[in-house]
Scaffold this active site. Structure first.
Site, PDB file in Angstrom:
ATOM      1  N   SER A 123       0.819  -1.223   0.000  1.00  0.00           N
ATOM      2  CA  SER A 123       0.000   0.000   0.000  1.00  0.00           C
ATOM      3  C   SER A 123       0.849   1.267   0.000  1.00  0.00           C
ATOM      4  O   SER A 123       1.898   1.343   0.655  1.00  0.00           O
ATOM      5  CB  SER A 123      -0.875  -0.004   1.256  1.00  0.00           C
ATOM      6  OG  SER A 123      -1.413   1.272   1.482  1.00  0.00           O
ATOM      7  N   GLU A 125       0.142   3.667   1.705  1.00  0.00           N
ATOM      8  CA  GLU A 125       0.185   4.124   3.093  1.00  0.00           C
ATOM      9  C   GLU A 125       1.562   3.866   3.715  1.00  0.00           C
ATOM     10  O   GLU A 125       1.931   4.511   4.698  1.00  0.00           O
ATOM     11  CB  GLU A 125      -0.892   3.412   3.924  1.00  0.00           C
ATOM     12  CG  GLU A 125      -2.278   3.984   3.768  1.00  0.00           C
ATOM     13  CD  GLU A 125      -2.409   5.400   4.312  1.00  0.00           C
ATOM     14  OE1 GLU A 125      -2.209   5.596   5.521  1.00  0.00           O
ATOM     15  OE2 GLU A 125      -2.694   6.316   3.521  1.00  0.00           O
ATOM     16  N   TYR A 147      -1.771  -0.003  10.604  1.00  0.00           N
ATOM     17  CA  TYR A 147      -2.056  -0.614   9.295  1.00  0.00           C
ATOM     18  C   TYR A 147      -0.833  -0.515   8.389  1.00  0.00           C
ATOM     19  O   TYR A 147      -0.397  -1.502   7.789  1.00  0.00           O
ATOM     20  CB  TYR A 147      -3.255   0.096   8.637  1.00  0.00           C
ATOM     21  CG  TYR A 147      -3.435  -0.267   7.176  1.00  0.00           C
ATOM     22  CD1 TYR A 147      -4.048  -1.458   6.804  1.00  0.00           C
ATOM     23  CD2 TYR A 147      -2.976   0.591   6.163  1.00  0.00           C
ATOM     24  CE1 TYR A 147      -4.197  -1.794   5.449  1.00  0.00           C
ATOM     25  CE2 TYR A 147      -3.125   0.262   4.826  1.00  0.00           C
ATOM     26  CZ  TYR A 147      -3.735  -0.926   4.475  1.00  0.00           C
ATOM     27  OH  TYR A 147      -3.879  -1.260   3.141  1.00  0.00           O
TER      28      TYR A 147
END
Ligand code: NDP
Ligand code: GDR
Length: 327
Positions: A123, A125, A147
């Site tokens: 990801s 992120e 996460y």
């Protein structure tokens, strides 16, 4: 006929990937949690054409048994606890599934089907508030949530299994991608659904957090094709998948509400409950490696994406008004 195994098949990406692979003539197996019997609507249209295996990404024994019996050519690990704010509330669970779960499926593959090819859903992120923009495969990672930290473990363990065991294991570092099948808690779908329901009088206000955050939003249907292309390469490599264009949450709101025939300023309220103390302010990807080596580029732009989502949510809201659908 090739065989693929998809974890997270009941999710947004899993359902698009299953559509894509079934269309290509693959035999498709998918992992479903025993508790997810109520959440299979994204793949209901594929029942009879895919095979579902009950299990959990954190259960190594179950994964080994499934992979031994299915003997897939390709494994796509899309399962995760994927909602960033929830990873602050359920930190250990998110770390177990999103992080350690990757080690479980890799270990199961090593034991049951070491010749298969592996895709890990990494990801953007992981970049956090990155020191450079746009972000590419060479940008350093600075994760800013449990996460993102768990995804970073998943990313590196995928690289490590490749380098240590010679597995064909790759990561796609995907930037945000959305669709009419997006979960209701993510900002794109939250906005398009609210615009539709407000237009039809089913809601009045839309509470949101940070309107200034910027993301590189693409269409999920385009991104699953990049995943497949990564596994057709002669050698395993990681790729950034992105559109290269970023928009703010307020851009998203304004396009969605305009499509629904509304003035967003009359309906959007700022609610601190949706603001993130450790916000990731701006992500935008450089997918030139994917363009060159995979021949991949997104087909749908941001406005088309948001218009399609609003139109879909208007249809659902009309059905709800007519009593044909529960809210
Ligand atoms: P979703 O949240 O829509 O889907 C997540 C899937 O994981 C669901 O099928 C869910 O099953 C499953 N799952 C959750 N926990 C477990 C578990 N313990 N065991 C087995 N399955 C589990 O995510 P998306 O489809 O949007 O994303 C797919 C992947 O890509 C995720 O890993 C996500 O983190 C990652 N990603 C997504 C991006 C995006 O913008 N969409 C961008 C970058 C990465 P159930 O239906 O039972 O809940
Ligand atoms: P993100 O997606 O955290 O980027 O992760 P999300 O849509 O949740 O948030 C995007 C941005 O919008 C801001 N925001 C709000 N977000 C939500 N959910 N609800 C709100 O009310 C709201 N108001 C403003 C957020 O602060 C954020 O800046 C998604 C997931 O799919 C991950 O699994 C994936 O890895 C990344 O995209 C890439």
């Amino acid at each position: 006929m090739k065989t693929a195994f998809i974890t997270g098949i009941t999710g947004q990406d899993g359902s698009y990937l299953a559509d894509f692979l079934v269309e290509k003539g693959y035999r498709v197996g998918g992992l479903v949690r025993p508790s997810s019997s109520g959440s299979s609507q994204r793949i209901a249209h594929l029942f009879g054409r895919i095979e579902l295996f009950s299990g959990d990404l954190t259960d190594l024994g179950g994964l080994i048994r499934i992979l031994e019996s299915l003997q897939p050519d390709e494994v796509y690990n899309l399962a995760a606890q994927s909602f960033v704010p929830l990873s602050w509330e359920q930190t250990l669970l998110s770390s177990q599934v999103t992080g350690l779960g990757v080690a479980a499926i890799l270990e199961a593959m090593r034991l049951a089907c070491p010749g298969a090819r592996f895709y890990q859903a990494s990801s953007s992120e992981m970049f956090g508030n990155a020191p450079e923009s746009p972000q590419s495969e060479r940008t350093p990672f600075t994760p800013r949530s449990p996460y993102a930290a768990a995804k970073l473990f998943g990313h590196w363990i995928t690289v490590n299994y490749r380098e240590n065991f010679g597995l064909f294991s790759v990561s796609g570092i995907c930037f945000n991608h959305e669709s009419p099948r997006r979960g209701l808690e993510f900002v794109s779908r939250k906005v398009t659904r609210a615009a539709a329901r407000i237009q039809l009088g089913l809601e009045a206000k839309l509470p949101l957090g940070n309107l200034e955050a910027r993301r590189d939003w693409g269409f999920a249907g385009d991104y699953v094709q990049a995943m497949w292309r990564m596994l057709q390469q002669p050698a395993p490599e990681d790729f950034v998948i992105a559109t290269g264009v970023s928009h703010s949450v307020s851009d998203l709101v304004s396009i969605a509400f305009e499509r629904a025939g509304l003035d967003w300023r009359k309906h959007v309220v700022i609610d601190p409950a949706f603001q993130r103390p450790a916000e990731v302010h701006h992500l935008v990807g450089d997918a030139s490696k994917a363009r060159e080596k995979l021949g991949w580029k997104p087909a749908m732009d941001f406005q088309q994406l948001i218009h399609g989502m609003v139109d879909h949510d208007l249809e659902l809201a009309r059905e709800e008004l007519q009593g044909a659908r529960k809210p």
